[in-house]
Design a protein around this motif. Structure first.
Motif, mmCIF file in Angstrom:
data_model
loop_
_atom_site.group_PDB
_atom_site.id
_atom_site.type_symbol
_atom_site.label_atom_id
_atom_site.label_comp_id
_atom_site.label_asym_id
_atom_site.label_seq_id
_atom_site.Cartn_x
_atom_site.Cartn_y
_atom_site.Cartn_z
ATOM 1 N N SER A 51 -1.940 6.232 6.934
ATOM 2 C CA SER A 51 -0.729 5.428 6.780
ATOM 3 C C SER A 51 -0.453 5.097 5.319
ATOM 4 C CB SER A 51 -0.895 4.140 7.583
ATOM 5 O OG SER A 51 0.169 3.272 7.351
ATOM 6 N N ARG A 52 -1.510 4.879 4.532
ATOM 7 C CA ARG A 52 -1.331 4.471 3.139
ATOM 8 C C ARG A 52 -1.300 5.643 2.176
ATOM 9 N NH1 ARG A 52 -5.404 0.180 1.258
ATOM 10 N NH2 ARG A 52 -3.946 0.118 -0.478
ATOM 11 N N THR A 53 -1.530 6.850 2.693
ATOM 12 C CA THR A 53 -1.612 7.998 1.815
ATOM 13 C C THR A 53 -0.243 8.654 1.649
ATOM 14 O OG1 THR A 53 -3.883 8.351 2.482
ATOM 15 C CG2 THR A 53 -2.776 10.203 1.460
ATOM 16 N N ILE A 54 0.212 8.643 0.441
ATOM 17 C CA ILE A 54 1.516 9.244 0.156
ATOM 18 C C ILE A 54 1.306 10.698 -0.242
ATOM 19 C CG2 ILE A 54 3.532 9.123 -1.369
ATOM 20 C CD1 ILE A 54 2.857 6.003 -1.425
ATOM 21 N N LEU A 55 0.340 10.911 -1.123
ATOM 22 C CA LEU A 55 -0.055 12.272 -1.472
ATOM 23 C C LEU A 55 -1.477 12.473 -0.976
ATOM 24 C CD1 LEU A 55 1.219 12.349 -5.148
ATOM 25 C CD2 LEU A 55 2.322 13.358 -3.175
ATOM 26 N N LYS A 102 6.385 11.670 1.712
ATOM 27 C CA LYS A 102 6.294 10.722 0.597
ATOM 28 C C LYS A 102 7.315 9.593 0.787
ATOM 29 C CE LYS A 102 6.546 10.756 -4.445
ATOM 30 N NZ LYS A 102 6.775 11.576 -5.628
ATOM 31 N N ARG A 158 6.299 7.468 4.064
ATOM 32 C CA ARG A 158 5.115 6.613 3.866
ATOM 33 C C ARG A 158 5.405 5.464 2.902
ATOM 34 N NH1 ARG A 158 2.823 7.156 8.002
ATOM 35 N NH2 ARG A 158 1.987 9.137 8.659
ATOM 36 N N LYS A 159 6.339 5.671 1.985
ATOM 37 C CA LYS A 159 6.702 4.617 1.043
ATOM 38 C C LYS A 159 7.602 3.579 1.729
ATOM 39 C CE LYS A 159 8.864 3.986 -3.480
ATOM 40 N NZ LYS A 159 9.664 2.849 -3.046
ATOM 41 N N GLU A 169 -7.015 -1.803 -5.129
ATOM 42 C CA GLU A 169 -6.481 -1.757 -3.757
ATOM 43 C C GLU A 169 -4.953 -1.856 -3.804
ATOM 44 O OE1 GLU A 169 -9.055 -1.718 -1.053
ATOM 45 O OE2 GLU A 169 -7.263 -0.672 -0.440
ATOM 46 N N PHE A 206 -3.337 1.270 -5.406
ATOM 47 C CA PHE A 206 -3.581 2.565 -4.749
ATOM 48 C C PHE A 206 -2.294 3.358 -4.470
ATOM 49 C CE2 PHE A 206 -4.056 4.978 -0.754
ATOM 50 C CZ PHE A 206 -4.992 5.909 -1.167
ATOM 51 N N GLY A 207 -1.349 2.737 -3.792
ATOM 52 C CA GLY A 207 -0.111 3.421 -3.419
ATOM 53 C C GLY A 207 0.714 3.837 -4.627
ATOM 54 N N GLN A 234 -0.635 6.795 -6.361
ATOM 55 C CA GLN A 234 -0.306 8.013 -5.620
ATOM 56 C C GLN A 234 1.121 8.468 -5.904
ATOM 57 O OE1 GLN A 234 -1.352 8.131 -1.498
ATOM 58 N NE2 GLN A 234 -3.197 9.011 -2.315
ATOM 59 N N LEU A 235 1.985 7.499 -6.147
ATOM 60 C CA LEU A 235 3.378 7.846 -6.446
ATOM 61 C C LEU A 235 3.529 8.355 -7.876
ATOM 62 C CD1 LEU A 235 5.316 4.879 -4.808
ATOM 63 C CD2 LEU A 235 5.440 7.260 -4.128
ATOM 64 N N SER A 295 -0.750 -4.799 -1.057
ATOM 65 C CA SER A 295 -0.887 -3.342 -1.199
ATOM 66 C C SER A 295 0.288 -2.601 -0.559
ATOM 67 C CB SER A 295 -2.171 -2.854 -0.530
ATOM 68 O OG SER A 295 -3.252 -3.593 -0.982
ATOM 69 N N LEU A 342 4.868 -1.344 -2.751
ATOM 70 C CA LEU A 342 5.616 -0.074 -2.647
ATOM 71 C C LEU A 342 7.111 -0.308 -2.399
ATOM 72 C CD1 LEU A 342 3.122 1.876 -0.360
ATOM 73 C CD2 LEU A 342 3.490 2.235 -2.787
#
Lengths: 179, 264
Positions: free
Chosen positions: A133-137, B81, B84-85, B106, B109-110, B113-114, B157, B161
């Motif tokens: 759920s928290r993984t975008i990539l 992408k 999930r965002k 923590e 983290f998101g 990834q972006l 967390s 986003l």
């Protein structure tokens, strides 16, 4: 009926452990495949998933120490596969609560273990879903490492906490006394 | 405010041995605050997992902003992408969401990834940590915090986003009364589409105006004004959300259904 299945399982373990004949193993595994029926593919997948790391490490270590003896390596790997497949099939087909119903104490242990497994299974699913759920990539190596480390820590701590709690609950209900 | 953001049509979902969602249909408009009510095992958490694209209906369809959410659709990197965002889920147990070495990591983290800029990440992390009252814990591992603080780390967390839809699975179940109060106030001020699950009738009205109620049979038995539902004794009994309670008035004992609810 459950007791007969239990006895057959012990016989199966005995055959895989004390006989060193690959043709016998293959025959027995084929028989287990037939018994598994519709559950054949899921159990094979589960078995392969469970033994891959163990078998790879054992095989690699053996080759490193004793050289490449393909007959022995095949024998060991087929044996591990057979025992694991048979165990998964046994768990699917046998009601463990009925099997151990002859002993109250064993039943308590089975019930406690089963409830632990169900709780941990739920936690593991939630961990997996939360990461997804928290993984975008795709997570990189350090994220995967942190995630794996956290799971190991969490289950170690939870197991310890829960076993202390269960121990106290059993004591409180008179399962045993300190003497 | 009126644009439809989520649409669930005749959704069915089954686990190996049991069906947990049966013919579930509803729509959610942008900015709405919806409360999903139901007893334990009615399928509330499963429904949130469907809405978060973690599991997929065996029958029926789920549309997010008009796009059908399927396993294949989420394999499209650009869409995944965006999805999930925009759609985030707060799990019932905060422990399952925390795995980074520090609270700072923590929350970041998101954003990492972006591929956000380090300075932007730092600003946003500090902003949300401050807003949640966990700034002093930024360098600590999140696992050792209290239940309420862990919940705040998880929320930070997700909110960092800037999601469009917030899915909350029994968000107050691990909170003490003070943290619950904080959470209700926080939710009230949040200008987002929020879908919350609970079986706590006393708090439901504080979490939204609209209620969707799942029965023990895993179907939707009510969709509408939450206040009206909470006054409908027959529906509450059907959902198994109230119980018969014994009372004593002096020497007289009697029993009747109870909700423990107070309306103005």
């Amino acid at each position: 009926m459950e007791k007969i299945k239990g006895l057959l399982y012990i016989c199966g373990i005995f055959t895989f452990t004390f006989f060193h004949n690959i043709y016998l193993y293959i025959l027995l595994i084929f028989f287990l495949f037939v018994l598994s029926g519709k559950e054949f593919i899921p159990i094979v997948k589960k078995t392969l998933f469970s033994i891959t790391i163990f078998s790879s490490v054992v095989t690699a270590s053996y080759v490193f120490i004793n050289g490449f003896d393909w007959q022995y390596i095949t024998l060991v790997n087929v044996r591990v596969f057979g025992i694991t497949f048979m165990t998964f099939l046994f768990i699917k087909r046998v009601n463990l609560f009925k099997l151990f119903s002859f002993s109250e104490n064993l039943m308590f242990i089975i019930v406690l273990s089963y409830s632990q497994i169900l709780t941990f299974q739920k936690y593991l699913t939630d961990f997996r879903f939360a990461l997804k759920s928290r993984t975008i990539l795709k997570p990189d190596f350090s994220d995967r490492y942190n995630f794996f480390k956290r799971i190991v820590e969490f289950f170690m701590k939870s197991s310890l906490d829960r076993s202390k709690e269960i121990n106290m609950a059993m004591k409180s209900r008179g399962f045993y006394t300190d003497e | 405010m009126n644009k439809e953001i989520i649409s669930i049509k005749n959704v069915k979902y089954s686990y190996e041995t049991a069906t947990v969602l049966r013919d579930v249909s509803f729509q959610v408009k942008k900015g709405e605050k919806v409360v999903i009510l139901g007893v334990n095992g009615s399928g509330k958490s499963t429904l949130l997992k469907v809405l978060n694209g973690l599991i997929f209906p065996s029958e029926g369809e789920y549309l997010y902003k008009g796009e059908r959410i399927t396993e294949k659709k989420l394999k499209d990197r650009a869409f995944n992408k965006k999805f999930r965002k925009e759609v985030v889920l707060l799990f019932q147990s905060p422990d399952s969401m925390l795995f980074n070495p520090t609270v700072y990591d923590e929350i970041a983290f998101g954003l990492r990834q972006l591929g956000e800029d380090k300075k932007v990440i730092d600003e946003k992390v500090r902003y949300w940590a401050d807003k949640m009252g966990i700034y002093r814990h930024l360098d600590r591992p999140p696992f050792n915090l209290s239940g309420g603080e862990k919940q705040k780390v998880c929320l930070a967390s997700l909110l960092v986003l800037e999601p469009k839809v917030l899915l909350l699975d029994e968000p107050t179940s691990n909170l003490d009364p003070r943290s619950t109060g904080w959470f209700i106030d926080f939710l009230y001020e949040l200008d987002k589409t929020v879908i919350t699950t609970t079986h706590n009738l006393g708090l439901a009205l504080e979490m939204g105006e609209r209620g969707i109620v799942l029965s023990e049979n895993h179907t939707v038995i009510y969709d509408g004004c939450l206040k009206k539902f909470l006054k409908d004794r027959d529906k509450l009994i059907e959902a198994n959300l109230i119980h018969i309670h014994k009372h004593r008035h002096g020497k007289v004992e009697h029993s009747h259904y109870h909700t423990h609810l107070f309306f103005d």
